[in-house]
Design a protein around this motif. Structure first.
Motif, PDB file in Angstrom:
ATOM      1  N   MET A  52       6.151   8.677  11.210  1.00  0.00           N
ATOM      2  CA  MET A  52       4.709   8.669  11.494  1.00  0.00           C
ATOM      3  C   MET A  52       3.989   9.643  10.567  1.00  0.00           C
ATOM      4  O   MET A  52       4.204  10.854  10.640  1.00  0.00           O
ATOM      5  CB  MET A  52       4.500   9.071  12.974  1.00  0.00           C
ATOM      6  N   ILE A  53       3.159   9.093   9.671  1.00  0.00           N
ATOM      7  CA  ILE A  53       2.480   9.939   8.700  1.00  0.00           C
ATOM      8  C   ILE A  53       1.243  10.572   9.330  1.00  0.00           C
ATOM      9  O   ILE A  53       0.359   9.870   9.835  1.00  0.00           O
ATOM     10  CB  ILE A  53       2.056   9.132   7.452  1.00  0.00           C
ATOM     11  N   LYS A  54       1.220  11.886   9.276  1.00  0.00           N
ATOM     12  CA  LYS A  54       0.035  12.606   9.743  1.00  0.00           C
ATOM     13  C   LYS A  54      -0.873  12.909   8.553  1.00  0.00           C
ATOM     14  O   LYS A  54      -0.396  13.383   7.517  1.00  0.00           O
ATOM     15  CB  LYS A  54       0.467  13.913  10.404  1.00  0.00           C
ATOM     16  N   THR A  55      -2.147  12.652   8.703  1.00  0.00           N
ATOM     17  CA  THR A  55      -3.106  13.025   7.662  1.00  0.00           C
ATOM     18  C   THR A  55      -4.179  13.890   8.306  1.00  0.00           C
ATOM     19  O   THR A  55      -4.545  13.671   9.467  1.00  0.00           O
ATOM     20  CB  THR A  55      -3.772  11.794   7.010  1.00  0.00           C
ATOM     21  N   GLN A  56      -4.667  14.859   7.545  1.00  0.00           N
ATOM     22  CA  GLN A  56      -5.572  15.835   8.152  1.00  0.00           C
ATOM     23  C   GLN A  56      -6.380  16.566   7.088  1.00  0.00           C
ATOM     24  O   GLN A  56      -5.820  17.029   6.089  1.00  0.00           O
ATOM     25  CB  GLN A  56      -4.722  16.854   8.919  1.00  0.00           C
ATOM     26  N   ALA A  57      -7.655  16.698   7.317  1.00  0.00           N
ATOM     27  CA  ALA A  57      -8.473  17.566   6.456  1.00  0.00           C
ATOM     28  C   ALA A  57      -8.100  19.017   6.721  1.00  0.00           C
ATOM     29  O   ALA A  57      -7.620  19.361   7.818  1.00  0.00           O
ATOM     30  CB  ALA A  57      -9.953  17.335   6.739  1.00  0.00           C
ATOM     31  N   HIS A  58      -8.286  19.857   5.702  1.00  0.00           N
ATOM     32  CA  HIS A  58      -7.888  21.265   5.846  1.00  0.00           C
ATOM     33  C   HIS A  58      -8.892  22.161   5.125  1.00  0.00           C
ATOM     34  O   HIS A  58      -9.031  22.091   3.909  1.00  0.00           O
ATOM     35  CB  HIS A  58      -6.484  21.456   5.259  1.00  0.00           C
ATOM     36  N   ASP A  59      -9.587  22.986   5.898  1.00  0.00           N
ATOM     37  CA  ASP A  59     -10.558  23.922   5.307  1.00  0.00           C
ATOM     38  C   ASP A  59      -9.875  25.208   4.875  1.00  0.00           C
ATOM     39  O   ASP A  59      -9.017  25.741   5.596  1.00  0.00           O
ATOM     40  CB  ASP A  59     -11.647  24.262   6.336  1.00  0.00           C
ATOM     41  N   TYR A  60     -10.234  25.672   3.701  1.00  0.00           N
ATOM     42  CA  TYR A  60      -9.727  26.970   3.218  1.00  0.00           C
ATOM     43  C   TYR A  60     -10.736  27.563   2.251  1.00  0.00           C
ATOM     44  O   TYR A  60     -11.706  26.896   1.868  1.00  0.00           O
ATOM     45  CB  TYR A  60      -8.347  26.809   2.571  1.00  0.00           C
ATOM     46  N   LEU A  61     -10.518  28.808   1.896  1.00  0.00           N
ATOM     47  CA  LEU A  61     -11.441  29.507   1.001  1.00  0.00           C
ATOM     48  C   LEU A  61     -10.779  29.820  -0.330  1.00  0.00           C
ATOM     49  O   LEU A  61      -9.579  30.118  -0.387  1.00  0.00           O
ATOM     50  CB  LEU A  61     -11.875  30.848   1.625  1.00  0.00           C
ATOM     51  N   ALA A  76      -1.006  15.209   3.912  1.00  0.00           N
ATOM     52  CA  ALA A  76      -0.289  14.022   4.421  1.00  0.00           C
ATOM     53  C   ALA A  76       1.196  14.345   4.446  1.00  0.00           C
ATOM     54  O   ALA A  76       1.751  14.821   3.449  1.00  0.00           O
ATOM     55  CB  ALA A  76      -0.554  12.803   3.542  1.00  0.00           C
ATOM     56  N   TYR A  77       1.828  14.120   5.596  1.00  0.00           N
ATOM     57  CA  TYR A  77       3.284  14.302   5.703  1.00  0.00           C
ATOM     58  C   TYR A  77       3.773  13.592   6.954  1.00  0.00           C
ATOM     59  O   TYR A  77       3.001  13.276   7.859  1.00  0.00           O
ATOM     60  CB  TYR A  77       3.675  15.784   5.736  1.00  0.00           C
ATOM     61  N   ASP A  78       5.059  13.350   6.974  1.00  0.00           N
ATOM     62  CA  ASP A  78       5.673  12.651   8.102  1.00  0.00           C
ATOM     63  C   ASP A  78       6.013  13.686   9.173  1.00  0.00           C
ATOM     64  O   ASP A  78       6.943  14.477   9.008  1.00  0.00           O
ATOM     65  CB  ASP A  78       6.932  11.915   7.625  1.00  0.00           C
ATOM     66  N   GLU A  79       5.269  13.668  10.262  1.00  0.00           N
ATOM     67  CA  GLU A  79       5.472  14.695  11.283  1.00  0.00           C
ATOM     68  C   GLU A  79       6.606  14.337  12.238  1.00  0.00           C
ATOM     69  O   GLU A  79       7.024  15.156  13.037  1.00  0.00           O
ATOM     70  CB  GLU A  79       4.183  14.961  12.069  1.00  0.00           C
ATOM     71  N   MET A 138      -7.254   9.618  -3.856  1.00  0.00           N
ATOM     72  CA  MET A 138      -6.281  10.715  -3.785  1.00  0.00           C
ATOM     73  C   MET A 138      -5.593  10.754  -2.422  1.00  0.00           C
ATOM     74  O   MET A 138      -4.398  11.033  -2.331  1.00  0.00           O
ATOM     75  CB  MET A 138      -6.982  12.055  -4.004  1.00  0.00           C
ATOM     76  N   LYS A 139      -6.358  10.457  -1.366  1.00  0.00           N
ATOM     77  CA  LYS A 139      -5.771  10.495  -0.022  1.00  0.00           C
ATOM     78  C   LYS A 139      -4.693   9.422   0.114  1.00  0.00           C
ATOM     79  O   LYS A 139      -3.660   9.643   0.750  1.00  0.00           O
ATOM     80  CB  LYS A 139      -6.876  10.326   1.023  1.00  0.00           C
ATOM     81  N   LYS A 140      -4.930   8.276  -0.535  1.00  0.00           N
ATOM     82  CA  LYS A 140      -3.904   7.226  -0.478  1.00  0.00           C
ATOM     83  C   LYS A 140      -2.659   7.641  -1.262  1.00  0.00           C
ATOM     84  O   LYS A 140      -1.533   7.374  -0.837  1.00  0.00           O
ATOM     85  CB  LYS A 140      -4.476   5.913  -0.996  1.00  0.00           C
ATOM     86  N   ARG A 141      -2.845   8.285  -2.386  1.00  0.00           N
ATOM     87  CA  ARG A 141      -1.680   8.793  -3.136  1.00  0.00           C
ATOM     88  C   ARG A 141      -0.908   9.818  -2.292  1.00  0.00           C
ATOM     89  O   ARG A 141       0.321   9.830  -2.289  1.00  0.00           O
ATOM     90  CB  ARG A 141      -2.127   9.438  -4.454  1.00  0.00           C
ATOM     91  N   CYS A 142      -1.637  10.648  -1.567  1.00  0.00           N
ATOM     92  CA  CYS A 142      -0.963  11.606  -0.677  1.00  0.00           C
ATOM     93  C   CYS A 142      -0.130  10.869   0.371  1.00  0.00           C
ATOM     94  O   CYS A 142       1.016  11.249   0.650  1.00  0.00           O
ATOM     95  CB  CYS A 142      -1.991  12.511   0.008  1.00  0.00           C
ATOM     96  N   GLY A 143      -0.693   9.809   0.914  1.00  0.00           N
ATOM     97  CA  GLY A 143       0.044   9.015   1.893  1.00  0.00           C
ATOM     98  C   GLY A 143       1.313   8.416   1.308  1.00  0.00           C
ATOM     99  O   GLY A 143       2.368   8.392   1.950  1.00  0.00           O
ATOM    100  N   GLU A 164       5.148   9.104   2.521  1.00  0.00           N
ATOM    101  CA  GLU A 164       6.126   8.041   2.822  1.00  0.00           C
ATOM    102  C   GLU A 164       7.434   8.270   2.068  1.00  0.00           C
ATOM    103  O   GLU A 164       8.502   7.881   2.526  1.00  0.00           O
ATOM    104  CB  GLU A 164       5.557   6.667   2.416  1.00  0.00           C
ATOM    105  N   MET A 165       7.335   8.890   0.903  1.00  0.00           N
ATOM    106  CA  MET A 165       8.529   9.197   0.104  1.00  0.00           C
ATOM    107  C   MET A 165       9.278  10.415   0.654  1.00  0.00           C
ATOM    108  O   MET A 165      10.337  10.769   0.134  1.00  0.00           O
ATOM    109  CB  MET A 165       8.119   9.512  -1.342  1.00  0.00           C
ATOM    110  N   GLY A 166       8.711  11.074   1.651  1.00  0.00           N
ATOM    111  CA  GLY A 166       9.412  12.204   2.253  1.00  0.00           C
ATOM    112  C   GLY A 166       8.919  13.572   1.815  1.00  0.00           C
ATOM    113  O   GLY A 166       9.578  14.581   2.055  1.00  0.00           O
ATOM    114  N   CYS A 167       7.766  13.613   1.179  1.00  0.00           N
ATOM    115  CA  CYS A 167       7.207  14.894   0.723  1.00  0.00           C
ATOM    116  C   CYS A 167       6.088  15.347   1.654  1.00  0.00           C
ATOM    117  O   CYS A 167       5.524  14.563   2.402  1.00  0.00           O
ATOM    118  CB  CYS A 167       6.626  14.741  -0.680  1.00  0.00           C
ATOM    119  N   VAL A 168       5.755  16.642   1.567  1.00  0.00           N
ATOM    120  CA  VAL A 168       4.492  17.125   2.104  1.00  0.00           C
ATOM    121  C   VAL A 168       3.496  17.085   0.947  1.00  0.00           C
ATOM    122  O   VAL A 168       3.714  17.731  -0.081  1.00  0.00           O
ATOM    123  CB  VAL A 168       4.601  18.579   2.618  1.00  0.00           C
TER     124      VAL A 168
END
Lengths: 238, 238
Positions: free
Chosen positions: A1-10, A21-24, A46-51, A55-59
């Motif tokens: 199950m691929i989790k996708t999430q926006a992430h705020d940082y400075l 995007a990663y498989d949780e 870019m978000k699709k590439r992350c997905g 799927e390939m097993g990366c974060v």
């Protein structure tokens, strides 16, 4: 199950909004891939590439180089929002390192297995990141710019380098390729360069038409370059 | 069980002694690979490459471009026996086609799945073979010369083309690479070109020392190029 999430940082005082995007559903540390966007900012492509990387097993983490909400919808807007980062490479490097630090801190990322990939403008970014001496295993540029005002910084590069290039890309002309190859050789970098015949700029982006200059989608070059990246990961993460 | 065997055949009135390798314990048609030797003639290095291809499930045939018994043991002998074939491309093309015909007639070869690979001089040969319009799926050049007196013949090429090149190969300089790329683009060939950083001429040949100019073994480039060839076969034989 691929989790996708926006992430705020400075980065300093600049708010950035990246994307995970990663498989949780799978346990254990795994390779972490920084995925740097084109000159239009961090958008759906870019978000699709992350997905796909998840799927390939990366974060996968797409950093936000331009800052939260800075996204272009037109060609002139692309030029406008990216120009400062083509010009001020210290800023670009700092923004890239801020994104890398977010990725490095993720609990599922194996810190010995980190790579950065970038598309067009993002290809320039990941090479500048490598020139800072970032301690990562590899970088992959997809139809990225190769120029730098600081070719002497090539000597700092620790990452293995793979460049995936459209053979007739008018945005990255032969003189720029030759200067880059010289920089890599002078600095004794571990580098490889693949040219795809018939391919112009942005050949991996399926949102573009399949013909036209300077940029067009090229399905063959897209598929072949994705395989080349996977072979590269297999080697550097072995 | 890999069977290897010398094979006598004629090209016109010239006796040639080629070499087969294939797994005789497995039934069924399979891809056939023409494996063209370096400028020293068909010797052990090529036979080992044939064996590796047979292990991969192909029928490998190394044709004998120079004729039976014509093998060099020294650098001057290499120059001497290869010179006529660098010069007379019609002869070289004919000799290559004679070898291809032998391969095509093997009962285990799937005629829709034929490729040719070549090393150094052999890289030049397989490109000249492609320029004859040979009906084969692909050609792969390992550190081969790219020049031709007949660039207009690029338009005859039906095969997909993969060139695996040492980025600092002094035998195949940048001007030769540029002319080749122009030939491929002008003729709208399906082509790809990989440059391996730090690699000079003959980078795949493990019989050479690992440093020195103009030719040296480079283990990384050797392994990476072999993987690139396998990916290419996977695509063209799909």
């Amino acid at each position: 199950m691929i989790k996708t999430q926006a992430h705020d940082y400075l980065h300093g005082e600049t708010s950035c909004e990246g994307f995970w995007a990663y498989d949780e559903s799978k346990p254990g540390k795994r390779p972490g891939i920084l995925v740097v966007h084109e000159w239009n900012g961090l958008q759906d492509y870019m978000k699709k590439r992350c997905g796909m990387l998840a799927e390939m097993g990366c974060v996968a983490f797409a950093p936000d180089i331009f800052g939260k909400g800075v996204r272009a919808k037109s060609f002139p807007e692309c030029e406008q929002i990216s120009a400062p980062y083509y010009k001020d490479r210290a800023l670009t490097r700092g923004r890239a390192r801020a994104g890398l630090e977010v990725l490095q801190k993720h609990p599922l990322v194996d810190s010995a297995k980190i790579a950065a990939i970038g598309y067009c403008f993002g290809g320039l970014v990941i090479l500048e990141l490598a020139r800072t001496g970032a301690n990562i295993a590899g970088v992959v540029s997809f139809h990225g710019q190769l120029n730098t005002p600081n070719p002497a910084d090539g000597k700092n590069i620790k990452a293995k380098v793979l460049v995936l290039h459209g053979a007739i890309d008018p945005v990255v002309p032969p003189a720029e390729v030759a200067a880059f190859e010289k920089e890599m050789e002078d600095a004794k970098v571990d580098w490889q360069f693949i040219s795809y015949g018939g391919a112009v700029h942005t050949f991996t982006n399926w949102n573009l038409p399949t013909t036209g200059m300077p940029a067009a989608y090229n399905e063959k070059a897209d598929k072949r370059s994705w395989i080349a990246m996977q072979d590269f990961f297999k080697e550097i993460f072995a």
